[in-house]
Design a protein around this motif. Structure first.
Motif, PDB file in Angstrom:
ATOM      1  N   ALA A 139      -6.997  -4.414  -8.544  1.00  0.00           N
ATOM      2  CA  ALA A 139      -8.106  -5.362  -8.680  1.00  0.00           C
ATOM      3  C   ALA A 139      -9.338  -4.622  -9.161  1.00  0.00           C
ATOM      4  N   ASP A 140      -9.985  -5.169 -10.187  1.00  0.00           N
ATOM      5  CA  ASP A 140     -11.238  -4.611 -10.707  1.00  0.00           C
ATOM      6  C   ASP A 140     -11.112  -3.130 -11.064  1.00  0.00           C
ATOM      7  N   GLY A 141      -9.973  -2.771 -11.646  1.00  0.00           N
ATOM      8  CA  GLY A 141      -9.785  -1.390 -12.087  1.00  0.00           C
ATOM      9  C   GLY A 141      -9.526  -0.407 -10.971  1.00  0.00           C
ATOM     10  N   LYS A 142      -9.183  -0.902  -9.763  1.00  0.00           N
ATOM     11  CA  LYS A 142      -8.922  -0.020  -8.628  1.00  0.00           C
ATOM     12  C   LYS A 142      -7.591  -0.379  -7.976  1.00  0.00           C
ATOM     13  N   SER A 143      -6.987   0.604  -7.341  1.00  0.00           N
ATOM     14  CA  SER A 143      -5.721   0.384  -6.658  1.00  0.00           C
ATOM     15  C   SER A 143      -5.659   1.272  -5.416  1.00  0.00           C
ATOM     16  N   LYS A 144      -4.438   1.479  -4.892  1.00  0.00           N
ATOM     17  CA  LYS A 144      -4.245   2.266  -3.682  1.00  0.00           C
ATOM     18  C   LYS A 144      -3.045   3.187  -3.873  1.00  0.00           C
ATOM     19  N   ILE A 145      -3.031   4.279  -3.137  1.00  0.00           N
ATOM     20  CA  ILE A 145      -1.878   5.169  -3.093  1.00  0.00           C
ATOM     21  C   ILE A 145      -1.505   5.368  -1.628  1.00  0.00           C
ATOM     22  N   ASP A 157      -9.134   2.341  -2.897  1.00  0.00           N
ATOM     23  CA  ASP A 157     -10.130   2.208  -3.972  1.00  0.00           C
ATOM     24  C   ASP A 157     -10.079   3.340  -4.995  1.00  0.00           C
ATOM     25  N   VAL A 158      -8.872   3.699  -5.432  1.00  0.00           N
ATOM     26  CA  VAL A 158      -8.764   4.718  -6.483  1.00  0.00           C
ATOM     27  C   VAL A 158      -8.960   4.051  -7.845  1.00  0.00           C
ATOM     28  N   GLU A 159      -9.761   4.668  -8.684  1.00  0.00           N
ATOM     29  CA  GLU A 159     -10.021   4.124 -10.007  1.00  0.00           C
ATOM     30  C   GLU A 159      -8.883   4.500 -10.954  1.00  0.00           C
ATOM     31  N   ILE A 160      -8.354   3.492 -11.647  1.00  0.00           N
ATOM     32  CA  ILE A 160      -7.217   3.744 -12.534  1.00  0.00           C
ATOM     33  C   ILE A 160      -7.562   3.517 -13.994  1.00  0.00           C
ATOM     34  N   GLY A 161      -8.780   3.108 -14.302  1.00  0.00           N
ATOM     35  CA  GLY A 161      -9.162   2.872 -15.685  1.00  0.00           C
ATOM     36  C   GLY A 161     -10.109   1.700 -15.791  1.00  0.00           C
ATOM     37  N   LYS A 162     -10.648   1.489 -16.962  1.00  0.00           N
ATOM     38  CA  LYS A 162     -11.589   0.408 -17.190  1.00  0.00           C
ATOM     39  C   LYS A 162     -10.850  -0.900 -17.433  1.00  0.00           C
ATOM     40  N   TYR A 163     -11.538  -2.003 -17.215  1.00  0.00           N
ATOM     41  CA  TYR A 163     -10.945  -3.324 -17.396  1.00  0.00           C
ATOM     42  C   TYR A 163     -10.405  -3.487 -18.813  1.00  0.00           C
ATOM     43  N   HIS A 164     -11.176  -3.061 -19.807  1.00  0.00           N
ATOM     44  CA  HIS A 164     -10.749  -3.291 -21.179  1.00  0.00           C
ATOM     45  C   HIS A 164      -9.554  -2.432 -21.579  1.00  0.00           C
ATOM     46  N   ASP A 165      -9.246  -1.402 -20.759  1.00  0.00           N
ATOM     47  CA  ASP A 165      -8.084  -0.571 -21.072  1.00  0.00           C
ATOM     48  C   ASP A 165      -6.778  -1.280 -20.750  1.00  0.00           C
ATOM     49  N   TYR A 166      -6.784  -2.121 -19.678  1.00  0.00           N
ATOM     50  CA  TYR A 166      -5.572  -2.798 -19.240  1.00  0.00           C
ATOM     51  C   TYR A 166      -5.882  -4.268 -18.946  1.00  0.00           C
ATOM     52  N   PRO A 167      -6.243  -5.075 -19.940  1.00  0.00           N
ATOM     53  CA  PRO A 167      -6.704  -6.435 -19.674  1.00  0.00           C
ATOM     54  C   PRO A 167      -5.661  -7.323 -19.021  1.00  0.00           C
ATOM     55  N   ASP A 168      -4.372  -7.142 -19.342  1.00  0.00           N
ATOM     56  CA  ASP A 168      -3.364  -8.017 -18.791  1.00  0.00           C
ATOM     57  C   ASP A 168      -3.099  -7.755 -17.307  1.00  0.00           C
ATOM     58  N   THR A 169      -3.411  -6.555 -16.836  1.00  0.00           N
ATOM     59  CA  THR A 169      -3.140  -6.189 -15.452  1.00  0.00           C
ATOM     60  C   THR A 169      -4.044  -6.928 -14.478  1.00  0.00           C
ATOM     61  N   TYR A 170      -5.261  -7.260 -14.899  1.00  0.00           N
ATOM     62  CA  TYR A 170      -6.224  -7.790 -13.936  1.00  0.00           C
ATOM     63  C   TYR A 170      -6.362  -9.298 -14.000  1.00  0.00           C
ATOM     64  N   LYS A 171      -5.443  -9.977 -14.664  1.00  0.00           N
ATOM     65  CA  LYS A 171      -5.524 -11.435 -14.751  1.00  0.00           C
ATOM     66  C   LYS A 171      -5.246 -12.047 -13.394  1.00  0.00           C
TER      67      LYS A 171
END
Length: 310
Positions: A226-232, A296-310
């Motif tokens: 969500a919002d360019g962040k995830s968890k490990i 809250d690990v950052e995985i990239g910007k929104y525009h890098d992976y637009p389909d992931t955050y739909k």
């Protein structure tokens, strides 16, 4: 088409294809993933759908002593107390009813059996949902059962080797594997490369996984983004290690796999055959230090992976 009608001197491709047999594949379902989490967990059979997790109460009160040779000191007396109201886990069902018109199965089942393919694709979808529940279920899912002291946050935003070392400090007793979204693993790989410490790989179940400190990073697209962040997450697994275990009900009616039931429900007056498909499962964390999460690990910007955050 005749030669005189269009000036052709030979049979054309389009007309010739009418006499050819096409090789047909089974339906391809793009949402199918390897579902590595279910492979890496130990699965414990559960009697009557209930799993009671007994724990020691106040373990620090258990007293022992090391006596010196020729000592006349008195030995301590102790006992081990148990929690009086241990947590009980109840198996949840991931279920659906599959409907297949008998006309379809009677007339259109060559070369591929329509009922078999409908069942296969529905079962695959149920198993995908099962993995999602193991991670995200608000009651028994991994993310809902991380103890507060086992939650940490990245030092700089993107997941780094230092962050994974912090996780290893939280789950230091025989850690089994990290679990992360593929994009989080990619972000970690970028950080390793940037620091000049590319992570080695290991072959498990016939596939390659990158590792850190010898612990594999296992991908699952069910870990939320969500919002360019995830968890490990980092897990210790197995009941003998007081780790994380999957739970299933053996011997269910119409069993097609561990905890998986397929039952024919009959044909109604519209000639529709119905099949009840159910997968019974849950998950238990035996000890708080068997599970930790890097949040809250950052995985990239929104525009890098637009389909992931739909």
């Amino acid at each position: 088409m005749s030669a005189s009608a269009g000036g052709q001197t030979a049979l054309g491709d389009n007309a010739a294809r009418q006499l050819a047999n096409a090789t047909k594949t089974v339906p391809q379902l793009a949402s199918i993933t390897p579902r590595w989490l279910t492979h890496f967990l130990q699965w414990v059979p559960v009697e009557a759908g209930i799993y009671r997790l007994n724990k020691v109460q106040n373990p620090e009160t258990v007293q022992v002593a090391c006596t010196q040779r020729d000592s006349e000191g008195r030995l301590p007396r102790t006992f081990v107390d148990y929690e009086e109201q241990p947590r009980e886990y109840f198996l949840n069902a991931v279920s659906t009813v599959l409907d297949v018109h008998t006309r379809v199965s009677d007339l259109y089942s060559s070369p591929h059996d329509q009922v078999k393919e409908q069942l296969r694709l529905t079962i695959e979808t149920i198993k995908e949902h099962q993995e999602s529940e193991l991670i995200n279920n608000p009651d028994y899912g991994l993310l809902a059962n991380v103890a507060e002291e086992q939650r940490i946050f990245p030092l700089t935003g993107a997941p780094t080797p230092d962050d994974l070392d912090e996780l290893l400090g939280k789950v230091w007793k025989e850690p089994a594997f990290f679990l992360a979204h593929p994009l989080a693993i990619t972000a970690f790989g970028r950080e390793c490369t940037r620091r000049g410490v590319p992570p080695p790989t290991v072959s498990l179940f016939g596939s390659q996984f990158i590792t850190w400190r010898g612990i594999p990073l296992i991908p699952s697209d069910k870990v939320p983004v969500a919002d360019g962040k995830s968890k490990i997450l980092l897990l210790r697994v197995g009941d003998k290690r007081q780790g994380v275990v999957g739970l299933y009900q053996p011997g269910v009616a119409g069993e097609q796999g561990p905890g998986l039931s397929v039952r024919f429900m009959g044909i109604n007056d519209q000639a529709i055959a119905s099949y009840l498909i159910s997968l019974y499962c849950s998950l238990a964390v035996h000890a708080p230090d068997a599970l930790a999460v890097l949040d809250d690990v950052e995985i990239g910007k929104y525009h890098d992976y637009p389909d992931t955050y739909k």
